[in-house]
Scaffold this active site. Structure first.
Site: not given
Length: 332
Positions: A167, A202, A206
């Site tokens: 992550s 993004y 994650k």
């Protein structure tokens, strides 16, 4: 992105501190470059047979040759290429099915590959924005297809089966946001049109990684399947994805960005410490209850995820249900 190692993190040297992996089988997605490449090296050096899951056969085989040249010796593990295209969940499922014809066990799955900051785009075939398609949907499909073999492997005596998901500390940017995964509209959220919108997309993907990992651990625990699922922040690392960041094209920011990348970020070999620890440190096996569903800072420190939403069971269940609904609509 945060520092690579915190002051109170345990010392860790992957050359010395990983378990003997002789006879173990591993998959590392995106193993042909960056953090994935270094993770492959660490696992193979300790005896594992490692599949480099990547789109390009040429790049994967080039990586294999470089790995051998950089220190893999006779007696170390084997290296194989597994074709994997995370931009297409059907191809991701097919990749897993190919693997199932090759091996009768799978001890370690490292979901490392993904995209970082990219322009907003809805995939024309699946109707899903690319950050979520590549970083969450396809890895979900890939892992789901491999889960029966992972579960069978976990039933063997002295097994130590792990699923590791890379992550990012970027999820801290989700703090204070009313984040949801209720339907395709949430999944395709643009996060506005400002200069940080791509960063937030993004981070959202994650965050999905962490929520998915925690929910997968809960489901495995409920079924009594002894698989350890971990997520992690690899640290501030100079990777190919970072070097392709949109900031490199901005006339004022680009010079400073390149300086930071070149001088202040850590090499991928160090960035792989956390994923290598999660995948193969004997500490994780010895203290499995402590590490189940954990989020790690490098190299192996358990910390709270840097976004409070990541601890929400309700949000994790919401993400799982919506993902399954999307996959059912796609007949996957």
């Amino acid at each position: 992105m945060g520092g690579l190692f915190s002051g109170s993190a345990p010392k860790f040297d992957p050359a010395k501190d990983l378990a003997d992996l002789t006879g173990k089988v591993a998959i590392v997605t995106g193993g042909n470059s960056g953090i994935g490449y270094a993770t492959v090296h660490n696992l193979a050096r300790h005896g594992a047979k490692v599949y480099i899951a990547a789109r390009s056969e040429e790049r994967a085989k080039d990586a294999i040759e470089r790995l051998r040249a950089e220190g893999l010796q006779p007696g170390n593990g084997e290296l194989e290429w597994l074709e994997l295209d995370l931009s297409d969940p059907r191809k991701a499922k097919a990749s897993a099915e190919v693997f199932l014809t090759k091996e009768k066990q799978l001890d370690i799955l490292v979901n490392n590959a993904g995209v970082m900051r990219i322009p907003y785009k809805i995939d024309s075939t699946y109707g899903i924005q690319l950050n979520m398609l590549v970083n969450h949907i396809s890895p979900f499909v890939f892992t789901k297809a491999l889960l029966p073999l992972l579960s069978e492997t976990a039933k063997k005596p002295q097994s130590d089966v792990r699923i590791v998901i890379v992550s990012s500390q970027s999820i801290s940017s989700m703090k204070g946001r009313d984040v949801h995964f209720r339907d395709i509209n949430d999944i395709n959220e643009k996060f506005g049109n400002g200069m940080f919108a791509d960063y937030h997309r993004y981070a959202y993907s994650k965050l999905a990684n962490v929520l998915y990992a925690k929910q997968l651990q809960r489901r495995l625990d409920f079924e009594g399947i002894p698989i350890t699922v971990l997520t992690l922040h690899p640290g501030a690392v100079n990777t190919e994805g970072v070097r392709k960041d949109p900031a490199v094209t901005l006339p004022i920011i680009a010079p400073l960005f390149k300086l930071v990348v070149g001088k202040l970020l850590f090499a991928a070999s160090e960035g792989a410490h956390a994923s290598s620890f999660a995948a193969a440190s004997p500490i994780v096996k010895a203290e499995r209850d402590k590490y189940k569903g954990a989020y790690l800072d490098p190299p192996g420190k358990i910390v709270p995820p840097p976004a409070p939403q990541a601890e929400s069971k309700e949000l994790a269940e919401e993400l799982w249900a919506t993902t399954e609904t999307i996959l059912q609509s796609l007949k996957l």
